[in-house]
Design an enzyme around this catalytic site. Sequence first.
Site, PDB file in Angstrom:
ATOM      1  N   LEU A 127       0.812  -1.215   0.000  1.00 40.99           N
ATOM      2  CA  LEU A 127       0.000   0.000   0.000  1.00 40.99           C
ATOM      3  C   LEU A 127       0.842   1.260   0.000  1.00 40.99           C
ATOM      4  O   LEU A 127       0.361   2.322  -0.387  1.00 40.99           O
ATOM      5  CB  LEU A 127      -0.930   0.006   1.226  1.00 40.99           C
ATOM      6  N   GLY A 128       2.089   1.171   0.441  1.00 42.20           N
ATOM      7  CA  GLY A 128       2.931   2.356   0.476  1.00 42.20           C
ATOM      8  C   GLY A 128       4.102   2.178   1.421  1.00 42.20           C
ATOM      9  O   GLY A 128       4.301   1.109   2.007  1.00 42.20           O
ATOM     10  N   ALA A 129       4.877   3.239   1.580  1.00 40.57           N
ATOM     11  CA  ALA A 129       6.055   3.228   2.456  1.00 40.57           C
ATOM     12  C   ALA A 129       6.227   4.613   3.058  1.00 40.57           C
ATOM     13  O   ALA A 129       5.812   5.621   2.471  1.00 40.57           O
ATOM     14  CB  ALA A 129       7.298   2.803   1.693  1.00 40.57           C
ATOM     15  N   GLY A 130       6.837   4.659   4.233  1.00 39.64           N
ATOM     16  CA  GLY A 130       7.076   5.927   4.910  1.00 39.64           C
ATOM     17  C   GLY A 130       8.360   5.885   5.701  1.00 39.64           C
ATOM     18  O   GLY A 130       9.178   4.966   5.555  1.00 39.64           O
ATOM     19  N   LYS A 179       1.720  -2.743   8.929  1.00 40.93           N
ATOM     20  CA  LYS A 179       2.893  -1.875   8.839  1.00 40.93           C
ATOM     21  C   LYS A 179       4.103  -2.602   9.418  1.00 40.93           C
ATOM     22  O   LYS A 179       4.115  -2.964  10.602  1.00 40.93           O
ATOM     23  CB  LYS A 179       2.669  -0.565   9.586  1.00 40.93           C
ATOM     24  N   MET A 184       8.843   5.216   8.798  1.00 40.75           N
ATOM     25  CA  MET A 184       8.950   4.163   9.799  1.00 40.75           C
ATOM     26  C   MET A 184       8.948   2.763   9.188  1.00 40.75           C
ATOM     27  O   MET A 184       9.387   1.812   9.834  1.00 40.75           O
ATOM     28  CB  MET A 184       7.783   4.276  10.791  1.00 40.75           C
ATOM     29  N   GLY A 185       8.439   2.609   7.970  1.00 37.97           N
ATOM     30  CA  GLY A 185       8.409   1.280   7.381  1.00 37.97           C
ATOM     31  C   GLY A 185       7.488   1.196   6.178  1.00 37.97           C
ATOM     32  O   GLY A 185       7.089   2.209   5.604  1.00 37.97           O
ATOM     33  N   VAL A 191       3.884  -0.547   4.295  1.00 32.00           N
ATOM     34  CA  VAL A 191       2.526  -0.949   4.638  1.00 32.00           C
ATOM     35  C   VAL A 191       2.003  -1.897   3.561  1.00 32.00           C
ATOM     36  O   VAL A 191       2.141  -1.618   2.363  1.00 32.00           O
ATOM     37  CB  VAL A 191       1.590   0.265   4.763  1.00 32.00           C
ATOM     38  N   ASP A 211       2.982  13.033  15.443  1.00 31.31           N
ATOM     39  CA  ASP A 211       3.297  13.054  14.015  1.00 31.31           C
ATOM     40  C   ASP A 211       2.009  13.184  13.195  1.00 31.31           C
ATOM     41  O   ASP A 211       1.828  12.499  12.194  1.00 31.31           O
ATOM     42  CB  ASP A 211       4.062  11.791  13.619  1.00 31.31           C
TER      43      ASP A 211
END
Length: 596
Positions: A31-34, A53, A36-37, A39, A147
């Site tokens: 689904l995505g990345a950020g 996540k 922290m890690g 998803v 955050d």
Amino acid sequence: MVNSVDPSGVFQPLEGDDPQVIAGYRLRAKLGAGGMGKVYLSYTPGGRPVAIKVIRPEFSEDAEFRRRFKQEVQSAQRVQGLFTAPVIDSDAEGASPWLATAYVPGPSLSAAVAEHGRLPVSTVLLLVAGIAEALQVIHGAGIVHRDLKPSNVLLAADGPRVIDFGIARAADATSLTSSGVTVGTPTFMAPEQAAGSTITPATDIFALGQVAAYAAIGSPAFGEGTSHGVLYRIVHEEPELTGLPDELRELVTRCLTKDAAERPTVAEVIALCGAASGQTQLRRPEEWLPTAVAADITTRTAAPAPAPTPPPPLAAPTAGPPAQPPTQPAGPPVAPVPTALNHPQTPPPGFGPAYAPTVTGAAPLTPTAGGAGATGPIPVAAPQPPKKKRTGLVMALVLVGLLVFAGAGGGAVYYFMKDSGQKKSNQADDKKKTTDATPDSGGDASASPGAEGNGPAPAKDPEPVDFKGINLPDEYHLSMADEPVAPSNADNNSDIDFAYEDFDYSDDQVSTQTGKLVQLNPGQQGSLDTCRAETRFTETILTKRLAKGAQMCLTTNYGHVALITVKGYSPDDDSSHYMTVDVRVWRNAVEPEETS
């Protein structure tokens, strides 16, 4: 491997470095990345989609992060609001820490604004009011988000959903941030975060003001650029609010006040939204989002469906020639279904304890090619309590045996009874010999402990062991099995019998994870008998209820009993935060709780 995803790009295919399975959850897409890690999309056994996540390896290797992560996830699981995505499962002990939340089929606020531009005033007011309600529940659980930003706000058909609350705090004390780097997104930080000052719920209010400005203007209130430049403007300059609609100006400017004490409360933010909308109470319409954004929700609702789990193998026949293995159809191999989960899962509300039981001793689950063929955590049988002596079953088997022997002939029955009687006679003789040989009994069987008519000799109470003046720092704990009992924050010590937590944003407390606490009333005698008799159990006690001299009984799961007496707390001018206690321990004083 799942490589076929929709052409919209919402569900990205799994790549070579992506896992196929996370603790029994079959992953269907990324689904995505950020920061922290990453998803991923998966499903529960009942077919409900969840977002998993997985924390980045840099954080996973830090022991302090793991401890904080576990603590924050436990707090986050208490948050059950209408405008939050609930945490339903997690694991802080595995190779890669992870958590699972309910999947929200909608774009993030950042994605919606980037693709469709700024949102209308009516939508922004409903957006901010929903986020404020989410913060009300989050702060009520003793959590500061830290955050809050557009990418952590998801837009659903019935309102926004706030995600990742409190997780940023887990990274604050890691080796990655100990050199002065502050966790959070610089563009949406509060001045106190940028300056490294105390974090409070008002920190989230400042971020909420920035989120509102971003949604209404289409760009951050303090601009973009280098992190240092943005943080300097947040601390020292006023926001750039050109283009902000007049209906939102009071709301945004009050939230973006530099002085945290001057910012509105969550309740005041909701009231400001109502006043700006011209209503005393906000009413969320069926279509609160612009048409283009609502269309994105429809797209994301069509998530990749969970593939069917392969049927179990056919049972072997009881007679006839050996069964031939069934012919396998052509196609990709199907990953074997794991027989046990290797992490302590937390059931979502309403699923009950058998939803995902802990299975100890299971080998780590290794991702296998084609592992995405099955979905969701594989259900296993719930752990059973220790088996009791099944006397009735034994007697039934004896009777069945007698009937069988009787069917074979009366001689068999006679032999069976004769043999049984002989054994009883021999046992009686042995018992008599043992009794007669007991020293100092004078040959009197009644003088022997356990003889007929006399119960076993009562066990003596264990001798207490005292530990005086223990200074227990914030986020340290005591284990009553340690010798001596002393403060520890070691991750490999699973016996967190008594812990002290000095929160920045809520009431301080003491707690236990491996036992139960009872606060004694004034006048109660602090003794072993008192602690054994008390049943007013709790797992947490607020320290504001624990004045100097207050006493608590602690009974651990392993049978140790402790009397804990509060001697005081650290002075305000001390750089350390701690409480001072005296501890008296009676080890192995009660029956330990049976664990499976």
